[in-house]
Write an enzyme that holds these catalytic residues in place. Structure first.
Site, PDB file in Angstrom:
ATOM      1  N   TRP A 262       0.823  -1.210   0.000  1.00  0.00           N
ATOM      2  CA  TRP A 262       0.000   0.000   0.000  1.00  0.00           C
ATOM      3  C   TRP A 262       0.851   1.252   0.000  1.00  0.00           C
ATOM      4  CZ3 TRP A 262      -4.311  -0.722  -2.040  1.00  0.00           C
ATOM      5  CH2 TRP A 262      -5.022  -1.914  -1.846  1.00  0.00           C
TER       6      TRP A 262
ATOM      7  N   ASP B 118      -1.663   6.946   6.224  1.00  0.00           N
ATOM      8  CA  ASP B 118      -2.749   6.112   5.722  1.00  0.00           C
ATOM      9  C   ASP B 118      -3.069   5.121   6.832  1.00  0.00           C
ATOM     10  OD1 ASP B 118      -4.413   4.248   4.567  1.00  0.00           O
ATOM     11  OD2 ASP B 118      -3.165   3.879   2.812  1.00  0.00           O
TER      12      ASP B 118
ATOM     13  N   LYS C 149     -13.085  -1.141   6.677  1.00  0.00           N
ATOM     14  CA  LYS C 149     -12.384  -2.066   7.552  1.00  0.00           C
ATOM     15  C   LYS C 149     -12.849  -1.912   9.005  1.00  0.00           C
ATOM     16  CE  LYS C 149      -8.533  -1.674   4.341  1.00  0.00           C
ATOM     17  NZ  LYS C 149      -8.638  -2.978   3.690  1.00  0.00           N
TER      18      LYS C 149
END
Length: 362
Positions: A105, A175, A199
């Site tokens: 990511w 993030d 999530k």
């Protein structure tokens, strides 16, 4: 009805209380005679939902008054472009942004930012297979960076920052998609925290951005108007039609989290859940987790079988036991158990019991 234990990395399991409340309000939200899905985003009813969600999130995370909470669309992936378009303009061009590369990511963030500014990879753990966070003293930061970007929990590799890196006066951007609201965070140490909702907060479609006010108003000329944080903040996340139903569900999750005792209480629960699984993994040679112990994620636990030929049998057997979405990401293989806030400890206990029995049989 029998519900499974859903270990998906996202979209992920939601609190059953939230799902039941949403189901009960599907046709008629609090006497309005309509579903939240049908409401005008400018209506009094939806504005109360939006304001409540913003207020509860600010309370849960103790967001200081000089930070704005933005509800946006496009996922965290879109923010990989939106962030440099909003922050690179703070510095004379060509601006530079520092990145710490700890997995897939952060790698995607680096690739996208390179389209809008110069990128300096100040540290990387690629040589060790992204099994740790590089020690802060090894980072080679730029002298005049527009910002420093980290992925504070790498969902795929299962690596989590258990510290807030000191980067001086440069805005720290995190993030936090896969661990936001799972642990206490000092928001004041960051310039920007962003996270997709699917999530720990709600369904896919909503992205939360928490940004310090002095970082607004620096968008590059090429930045689309709806991605300019100043426009989003100035219109209270209503510059365009927001993801209304996703905001509603996130608001219910925030209320649920408050009923659990808040973030500090849920953090202790998450420590207990992840410790239960890691303790078992460390006790046997049949399974392994490759992440350095001081960097292990509480939310995403990747693990491997000593005999990789048994993986499909393990995954199929888990599904028969109601333990779903246990297969690891296609980029790394193996298995992965995501232990987000809504995963009950009973789910982790069931997984460990299944792992013990599978080991006994094989």
């Amino acid at each position: 009805m029998s519900r499974v234990f859903n270990f998906s990395a996202g979209p992920a399991t939601l609190p059953e209380e939230v799902l039941r409340q949403a189901a009960g309000e599907m046709l008629d939200w609090q006497g309005s005679g309509m579903s939240v899905m049908e409401m005008s985003h400018r209506s009094r009813e939806f504005m109360s939902i939006l304001e409540s969600a913003q207020r509860d999130l600010r309370e849960l995370m103790a967001v200081p008054g000089n930070y704005r909470i933005l509800f946006m669309q496009g996922g965290a992936t879109a923010q990989n472009a939106i962030i440099p378009m909003n922050l690179a303009g703070r510095k004379s061009q060509p601006a530079i942004a520092d990145f710490i590369h700890t997995g897939i990511w952060s790698g995607k963030s680096i690739a996208e930012a390179g389209r809008y500014c110069r990128v300096n990879v100040a540290a990387t753990s690629e040589s060790t297979g992204f099994t740790s966070v590089p020690q802060r003293e090894t980072w080679t930061l730029s002298e005049n960076a527009a910002y420093v970007h980290i992925c504070s929990n790498e969902t795929i590799h299962g690596v989590e920052y258990h510290f807030v890196p000191e980067v001086g006066d440069v805005p720290l951007v995190a993030d936090a998609s896969s661990h936001i609201l799972s642990r206490v965070a000092d928001v004041s140490k960051y310039g920007v925290i962003f996270a997709s909702a699917q999530k720990n907060m709600g369904p896919a479609g909503l992205t939360v951005v928490i940004v310090r006010e002095d970082l607004l108003g620096h968008a590059l000329p090429i930045c689309p108007s709806m991605f300019d944080w100043s426009n989003v903040a100035g219109n209270d996340s209503m510059f365009n039609t927001p993801p209304t139903y996703a905001i509603y569900i996130a608001g219910l999750v925030f209320q649920w989290l408050k009923r659990q005792g808040g973030v500090a209480a849920i953090e202790q629960r998450n420590i207990a859940k992840s410790s239960l699984l890691y303790d078992y993994l460390d006790s046997t040679g049949f399974y392994s987790n490759l992440v350095a112990k001081h960097c292990r994620s509480r939310m995403n636990v990747p693990f491997f079988l000593h005999d990789r030929e048994l993986e499909n049998a393990f995954i199929d057997g888990a599904a028969r036991e109601g333990l779903t979405y246990i297969r690891g990401h296609r980029a790394v293989g193996g298995m992965r158990a995501s232990l987000y806030n809504a995963m009950p400890v009973e789910g982790v206990q069931a997984l460990v019991a299944y792992m013990r029995e599978f080991e006994r049989l094989h």
